[in-house]
Enzyme design. Sequence first.
Site, PDB file in Angstrom:
ATOM      1  N   PRO A  49       1.232 -18.520  -9.534  1.00 56.76           N
ATOM      2  CA  PRO A  49      -0.156 -18.682  -9.993  1.00 56.76           C
ATOM      3  C   PRO A  49      -1.181 -18.262  -8.923  1.00 56.76           C
ATOM      4  CG  PRO A  49       1.138 -20.595 -10.612  1.00 56.76           C
ATOM      5  CD  PRO A  49       2.016 -19.750  -9.716  1.00 56.76           C
ATOM      6  N   TYR A  77       0.813  -1.217   0.000  1.00 57.62           N
ATOM      7  CA  TYR A  77       0.000   0.000   0.000  1.00 57.62           C
ATOM      8  C   TYR A  77       0.849   1.272   0.000  1.00 57.62           C
ATOM      9  CZ  TYR A  77      -3.240   3.614   1.345  1.00 57.62           C
ATOM     10  OH  TYR A  77      -3.960   4.771   1.366  1.00 57.62           O
ATOM     11  N   LYS A 104      10.892  -2.242  16.574  1.00 58.85           N
ATOM     12  CA  LYS A 104      11.389  -1.077  15.833  1.00 58.85           C
ATOM     13  C   LYS A 104      12.711  -0.589  16.422  1.00 58.85           C
ATOM     14  CE  LYS A 104       8.996   2.274  14.572  1.00 58.85           C
ATOM     15  NZ  LYS A 104       8.217   3.495  14.664  1.00 58.85           N
ATOM     16  N   PHE A 139       6.464   3.490  10.384  1.00 57.88           N
ATOM     17  CA  PHE A 139       5.095   3.500  10.873  1.00 57.88           C
ATOM     18  C   PHE A 139       4.738   4.734  11.696  1.00 57.88           C
ATOM     19  CE2 PHE A 139       6.732  -0.785  10.447  1.00 57.88           C
ATOM     20  CZ  PHE A 139       5.898  -1.265   9.463  1.00 57.88           C
ATOM     21  N   PRO A 162       5.631  -4.133   5.680  1.00 54.24           N
ATOM     22  CA  PRO A 162       4.555  -3.963   6.654  1.00 54.24           C
ATOM     23  C   PRO A 162       4.968  -4.422   8.047  1.00 54.24           C
ATOM     24  CG  PRO A 162       4.150  -5.895   5.317  1.00 54.24           C
ATOM     25  CD  PRO A 162       5.374  -5.225   4.743  1.00 54.24           C
ATOM     26  N   SER A 211      11.289   1.052   7.326  1.00 55.80           N
ATOM     27  CA  SER A 211       9.858   1.175   7.629  1.00 55.80           C
ATOM     28  C   SER A 211       9.745   1.719   9.045  1.00 55.80           C
ATOM     29  CB  SER A 211       9.172  -0.192   7.569  1.00 55.80           C
ATOM     30  OG  SER A 211       9.144  -0.674   6.262  1.00 55.80           O
TER      31      SER A 211
END
Length: 196
Positions: free
Chosen positions: A42, A17, A136, A116, A88, A114
Amino acid sequence: MENIELSKILIFGGTGYIGKFMVKASVSSGHKTCVYARPITPQSSPSKIQIHQEFQAMGVAIVEGELDEHDKLVSLLHQVDVVISTLPYPQVLAQLKIIDAMKVSGNIKRFIPSDFGIEEDRVSPLPPFQAFLDKKREVRRAVEAAGIPYTFVAANCCGAYFVNILLRPHEQPRDITVYGDGKAKGNCFFATLFLS
């Protein structure tokens, strides 16, 4: 006009996102942009296949692989200057693998992990958010110890993002601890939980 040197940017989590916006911003700024993404299978969703096609049409190089492919990561890192991670929350500690590869490559001019949006070194949150911030902090300390130039982005926090991820109200019923006397409205609870 001043001649600005453009970077070669590698983005982890670029098909997610937030990552999609980072990739588009990098390309629109004229940077050579590469995305490291899990392989298309697939079972991949049509939206994941579509974002790969969109990126390729924009000139983005997509390298498919897993984060535990250390040699592949090191080889790719030798070709870029800047690394941006938009992995994420569930993959926050996977950034340690990226950091290890950057230490070996030795050529990264800037790493943006990342983050957040909350400054974990300046807050004392309540559980379960404390466990997340501990992860973190582990990533931040690893970046600092590696001597990799970095930028930590703390743009405040949106409590709604973490309600689903940390509390998982849609999964099996379980006990949830709500702190306080019960008089505070939901928004106040999140402001206190994430910003105090």
